[in-house]
Motif scaffolding. Structure first.
Motif, short mmCIF file in Angstrom:
data_model
loop_
_atom_site.label_atom_id
_atom_site.label_comp_id
_atom_site.label_asym_id
_atom_site.label_seq_id
_atom_site.Cartn_x
_atom_site.Cartn_y
_atom_site.Cartn_z
N THR A 1 40.76 42.03 35.37
CA THR A 1 39.99 42.75 34.35
C THR A 1 38.91 41.85 33.78
O THR A 1 39.22 40.72 33.38
N PRO A 2 37.65 42.34 33.72
CA PRO A 2 36.60 41.55 33.07
C PRO A 2 36.92 41.35 31.59
O PRO A 2 37.51 42.22 30.94
N ASN A 3 36.58 40.20 31.05
CA ASN A 3 36.77 39.95 29.64
C ASN A 3 35.91 40.88 28.80
O ASN A 3 34.87 41.38 29.26
N VAL A 4 36.32 41.10 27.58
CA VAL A 4 35.59 42.00 26.70
C VAL A 4 34.15 41.51 26.53
O VAL A 4 33.91 40.34 26.23
N GLY A 5 33.20 42.42 26.72
CA GLY A 5 31.79 42.09 26.57
C GLY A 5 31.16 41.41 27.76
O GLY A 5 29.95 41.16 27.77
N ILE B 1 59.14 37.32 52.03
CA ILE B 1 58.42 36.07 51.79
C ILE B 1 58.34 35.85 50.29
O ILE B 1 58.53 36.79 49.50
N GLU B 2 58.06 34.63 49.89
CA GLU B 2 57.71 34.34 48.50
C GLU B 2 56.25 33.93 48.49
O GLU B 2 55.82 33.06 49.25
N LEU B 3 55.47 34.56 47.60
CA LEU B 3 54.03 34.38 47.53
C LEU B 3 53.66 33.76 46.19
O LEU B 3 54.16 34.19 45.15
N ALA B 4 52.80 32.76 46.21
CA ALA B 4 52.27 32.15 44.99
C ALA B 4 50.76 32.38 44.95
O ALA B 4 50.06 32.08 45.91
N VAL B 5 50.27 32.92 43.84
CA VAL B 5 48.84 33.21 43.67
C VAL B 5 48.35 32.47 42.43
O VAL B 5 49.01 32.46 41.38
N GLU B 6 47.18 31.85 42.54
CA GLU B 6 46.59 31.14 41.40
C GLU B 6 45.09 31.26 41.46
O GLU B 6 44.50 31.65 42.47
N TRP B 7 44.45 30.91 40.35
CA TRP B 7 42.99 30.89 40.31
C TRP B 7 42.48 29.69 41.11
O TRP B 7 42.97 28.58 40.96
N GLY B 8 41.44 29.92 41.92
CA GLY B 8 40.66 28.83 42.46
C GLY B 8 39.56 28.48 41.48
O GLY B 8 39.35 27.33 41.12
N GLU B 9 38.90 29.52 40.98
CA GLU B 9 37.93 29.41 39.91
C GLU B 9 37.76 30.79 39.30
O GLU B 9 38.08 31.80 39.92
N ARG B 10 37.31 30.86 38.06
CA ARG B 10 37.07 32.16 37.43
C ARG B 10 36.06 32.04 36.31
O ARG B 10 35.91 30.97 35.71
N GLU B 11 35.39 33.14 36.04
CA GLU B 11 34.41 33.21 34.96
C GLU B 11 34.41 34.64 34.42
O GLU B 11 34.22 35.61 35.15
N ASN B 12 34.70 34.78 33.13
CA ASN B 12 34.67 36.08 32.43
C ASN B 12 35.67 37.07 32.99
O ASN B 12 35.38 38.27 33.09
N VAL B 13 36.83 36.60 33.35
CA VAL B 13 37.80 37.50 33.97
C VAL B 13 39.22 37.04 33.65
O VAL B 13 39.47 35.86 33.46
N SER B 14 40.14 38.02 33.56
CA SER B 14 41.54 37.73 33.30
C SER B 14 42.39 38.51 34.30
O SER B 14 41.92 39.44 34.96
N ALA B 15 43.65 38.14 34.38
CA ALA B 15 44.59 38.83 35.27
C ALA B 15 45.78 39.29 34.46
O ALA B 15 46.17 38.67 33.46
N SER B 16 46.36 40.40 34.88
CA SER B 16 47.57 40.93 34.28
C SER B 16 48.56 41.30 35.38
O SER B 16 48.27 42.20 36.18
N PRO B 17 49.71 40.62 35.44
CA PRO B 17 50.11 39.48 34.61
C PRO B 17 49.23 38.26 34.89
O PRO B 17 48.64 38.16 35.96
N GLU B 18 49.16 37.37 33.94
CA GLU B 18 48.28 36.21 34.07
C GLU B 18 48.73 35.32 35.22
O GLU B 18 49.91 35.20 35.53
N LEU B 19 47.76 34.72 35.87
CA LEU B 19 48.02 33.80 36.97
C LEU B 19 48.13 32.38 36.44
O LEU B 19 47.53 32.06 35.42
N PRO B 20 48.88 31.49 37.08
CA PRO B 20 49.55 31.66 38.39
C PRO B 20 50.84 32.46 38.28
O PRO B 20 51.50 32.47 37.24
N GLN B 21 51.21 33.11 39.40
CA GLN B 21 52.43 33.89 39.47
C GLN B 21 53.04 33.74 40.87
O GLN B 21 52.32 33.48 41.84
N ARG B 22 54.35 33.93 40.92
CA ARG B 22 55.04 34.01 42.21
C ARG B 22 55.64 35.41 42.36
O ARG B 22 56.10 36.00 41.38
N PHE B 23 55.60 35.90 43.57
CA PHE B 23 56.11 37.24 43.86
C PHE B 23 56.98 37.17 45.12
O PHE B 23 56.63 36.48 46.08
N VAL B 24 58.08 37.90 45.11
CA VAL B 24 58.88 38.09 46.31
C VAL B 24 58.45 39.40 46.93
O VAL B 24 58.50 40.46 46.29
#
Length: 310
Positions: free
Chosen positions: A118-122, A82-105
């Motif tokens: 990962t929570p943002n610094v502080g 399958i091919e999967l697409a992931v994105e933020w619906g909403e976020r606060e004080n948080v990041s993703a690695s790799p950053e979203l949106p992304q597609r994955f097979v």
């Protein structure tokens, strides 16, 4: 304190299989009535009622147990990618690695970790909402078909194409633009037009009509070919599929029986070749092969002859 993550699921054209059961009402030798979804062990007089099919989930986005820096992975129950697409619906004080949106097979089974939160610094806390959608099949942006397809018909049978490419009734969207409808009686044997692996089987839908509500209620079989394209055989008979997901079939192997389920005006087989192009299922042009190897362009009014497979 970290807030619990929320997942909002958006499923795009995933063709989730319908799961239906029967309700058995029967009377035993002592005269007692029983109501169950399992058939009686012995033959008892009674009634059988077909229950409404319900969608079955095939793909799950899961997270690891690390609450501070959770990673996310996917369980894919399809016997193919399958091919999967992931994105933020909403976020606060948080990041993703790799950053979203992304597609994955994602191949069949359980993927490795796809991304980490990962929570943002502080940050003392974070909250988030993820949205994901998927499309069955590998991404094929530039696919051009090179294979001739055997008519999916029984040897000696002769059946007419009543709606071909760009047909005005129902072949006017991306999924069905390059499809053919082949008129035939209910319970005509259907054969694989090309070798591949069965990805999914819809086997439990009942009824037909021209209302849009029937559009997603056709019994069907989807077969993945070695080049990533997929053949769809639709409007099949109730509970008469002869294959199951994960089974490899040969060209010319019987896979089921025609029917009259879903969005139809009468009994026929709907046949199309589809690919995943840009997170969309789209149909692509194809050609049939005659018994002597000649090329048959699918056209409305064309009579197709079934022939013995080698």
């Amino acid at each position: 304190m970290f807030a619990r993550r929320l997942l909002a699921i958006s499923l795009l054209l995933v063709s989730s299989a319908g799961v239906a059961k029967k309700l058995y009402k029967y009377q035993d030798a002592q005269g007692n009535w029983h109501y169950t979804d399992q058939p009686p062990a012995v033959d008892h007089p009674g009634e059988v009622r077909q229950l409404k099919a319900t969608a079955k989930q095939h793909v799950w986005l899961e997270k690891t147990a690390d609450r501070a820096r959770p990673s996310f992975f996917v369980r894919n129950a399809y016997p193919g990618p399958i091919e999967l697409a992931v994105e933020w619906g909403e976020r606060e004080n948080v990041s993703a690695s790799p950053e979203l949106p992304q597609r994955f097979v994602v191949q069949s089974g359980e993927s490795g970790n796809l991304f980490t939160i990962t929570p943002n610094v502080g940050a003392q806390s974070y909250r988030m909402k993820l949205q994901y959608r998927y499309v069955i099949g590998p991404p094929l942006a530039d696919y051009v078909g090179q294979t001739l397809y055997q008519p999916p018909l029984p040897a000696g049978g002769r059946f007419q194409i009543t709606q071909a490419f760009n047909g005005p009734f129902s072949h006017n969207d991306d999924q069905n633009r390059y499809a053919v409808d082949i008129m035939m009686p209910v319970d005509t044997p259907i054969y694989a037009a090309r070798a591949g692996v069965v990805l999914e089987v819809e086997n439990d839908y009942v009824g037909s009509g021209t209302e849009q509500a029937y559009a997603s209620k056709a019994n069907s079989i989807r077969i993945l070919h070695d080049d990533g394209s997929m053949a769809v055989y639709a409007h099949l008979a109730l509970e008469k599929a002869q294959v199951h997901p994960g089974l490899r079939v040969r060209a010319g192997e019987m896979i089921g029986y025609s029917g009259n389920t879903g969005l139809t005006t009468g009994p026929h087989l709907h046949f199309a070749v589809q690919v995943n192009r840009g997170m969309e299922l789209v149909s692509v042009p194809f050609q049939f092969a005659g018994a002597d190897g000649q090329i048959l362009e699918p056209q409305s009014g064309l009579w197709l002859n079934g022939y013995a497979r080698q």
